[in-house]
Design a protein around this motif. Sequence first.
Motif, mmCIF file in Angstrom:
data_model
loop_
_atom_site.group_PDB
_atom_site.id
_atom_site.type_symbol
_atom_site.label_atom_id
_atom_site.label_comp_id
_atom_site.label_asym_id
_atom_site.label_seq_id
_atom_site.Cartn_x
_atom_site.Cartn_y
_atom_site.Cartn_z
ATOM 1 N N CYS A 103 1.017 -1.191 -0.032
ATOM 2 C CA CYS A 103 0.050 -0.019 -0.055
ATOM 3 C C CYS A 103 0.874 1.170 0.006
ATOM 4 O O CYS A 103 1.483 1.696 0.951
ATOM 5 C CB CYS A 103 -0.956 -0.016 1.172
ATOM 6 S SG CYS A 103 -1.997 1.476 1.440
ATOM 7 N N PHE A 104 1.272 1.505 -0.950
ATOM 8 C CA PHE A 104 2.265 2.718 -1.348
ATOM 9 C C PHE A 104 2.129 3.589 -2.588
ATOM 10 O O PHE A 104 1.580 3.137 -3.749
ATOM 11 C CB PHE A 104 3.616 2.112 -1.838
ATOM 12 C CG PHE A 104 4.806 2.960 -1.774
ATOM 13 C CD1 PHE A 104 4.727 4.015 -1.320
ATOM 14 C CD2 PHE A 104 5.786 2.442 -2.365
ATOM 15 C CE1 PHE A 104 5.978 5.060 -1.203
ATOM 16 C CE2 PHE A 104 7.182 3.202 -2.301
ATOM 17 C CZ PHE A 104 7.179 4.480 -2.048
ATOM 18 N N ASP A 105 1.571 4.855 -2.298
ATOM 19 C CA ASP A 105 1.042 5.723 -3.068
ATOM 20 C C ASP A 105 1.576 6.034 -4.570
ATOM 21 O O ASP A 105 1.094 6.508 -5.346
ATOM 22 C CB ASP A 105 0.572 7.130 -2.526
ATOM 23 C CG ASP A 105 1.787 7.900 -2.065
ATOM 24 O OD1 ASP A 105 2.886 7.501 -2.254
ATOM 25 O OD2 ASP A 105 1.754 9.118 -1.549
ATOM 26 N N LEU A 106 2.848 5.302 -4.461
ATOM 27 C CA LEU A 106 3.587 5.728 -5.823
ATOM 28 C C LEU A 106 3.588 4.574 -6.864
ATOM 29 O O LEU A 106 3.643 4.655 -7.959
ATOM 30 C CB LEU A 106 5.143 5.554 -5.446
ATOM 31 C CG LEU A 106 6.126 5.777 -6.361
ATOM 32 C CD1 LEU A 106 6.200 7.298 -6.902
ATOM 33 C CD2 LEU A 106 7.636 5.566 -5.841
ATOM 34 N N LEU A 107 2.905 3.421 -6.239
ATOM 35 C CA LEU A 107 2.580 2.085 -6.975
ATOM 36 C C LEU A 107 1.169 1.983 -7.549
ATOM 37 O O LEU A 107 0.139 2.648 -6.798
ATOM 38 C CB LEU A 107 3.166 0.934 -6.677
ATOM 39 C CG LEU A 107 4.731 1.055 -5.960
ATOM 40 C CD1 LEU A 107 4.863 -0.185 -5.285
ATOM 41 C CD2 LEU A 107 5.310 0.890 -7.196
ATOM 42 N N ASP A 108 0.867 1.286 -8.558
ATOM 43 C CA ASP A 108 -0.549 0.906 -8.873
ATOM 44 C C ASP A 108 -0.841 -0.375 -7.714
ATOM 45 O O ASP A 108 -0.173 -1.463 -7.840
ATOM 46 C CB ASP A 108 -0.649 0.280 -10.269
ATOM 47 C CG ASP A 108 -1.897 -0.484 -10.418
ATOM 48 O OD1 ASP A 108 -2.822 -0.177 -9.856
ATOM 49 O OD2 ASP A 108 -2.100 -0.966 -11.777
ATOM 50 N N ASN A 109 -1.713 -0.236 -6.668
ATOM 51 C CA ASN A 109 -1.803 -0.870 -5.829
ATOM 52 C C ASN A 109 -3.356 -1.185 -5.491
ATOM 53 O O ASN A 109 -3.607 -2.115 -4.619
ATOM 54 C CB ASN A 109 -1.013 -0.439 -4.303
ATOM 55 C CG ASN A 109 -1.593 0.816 -4.086
ATOM 56 O OD1 ASN A 109 -2.777 1.208 -4.186
ATOM 57 N ND2 ASN A 109 -0.683 1.609 -3.369
#
Length: 184
Positions: A103-109
């Motif tokens: 859960c990381f806002d930099l990735l498509d998650n």
Amino acid sequence: MASRRIVALKRIANDMREISKCPLEGIGIAPAEEDPMKFIINLEIMMGLYEGYKLQLLLLMSDDYPIKPPKILIYPNQMINSRYHHHIFDAYEAGYEGYKKFCFDLLDNDFHMNTSAEYTGWNPAYTISTILLQVQNFISNPDLPEDHLPNKAQIEKLMKSMEKYAKTFLVKDEKEVNLVVHTW
């Protein structure tokens, strides 16, 4: 549709040349199988509680890269989970059962995070290098409350678990496809 994929493939090639010219400390990357949009990542944590821990990730690029971020999954059978990092969860996507995701806002998650706030979210200027460095740093900070941090014995168990991890891959080099057994 085909033109988006061509743009993505060109950008990926540029990003890979950047990594080839400037290797990343503690990070290795190789194409996965025959798919030019999938990569195997070997990543060592360089600082923090888990310094020295090594894990293996799957980097999935989309035809919309760099407009949309990639997805990074943790290969199955690695011990790291939400007990060791507040932002690691089971992945439930079809075809990726047993994997974990961030859960990381930099990735498509798929977590529908608010990425419109200043200094958050994906930016098309990011490269594969910047993504991997951010993930390496992200994992080094478990973001757990003090009273939920793993103790020394739990960390030792996590470190020992990587000695038992092994996975076989098809990796395409310039001449042929090879079976590579990955172990730490």
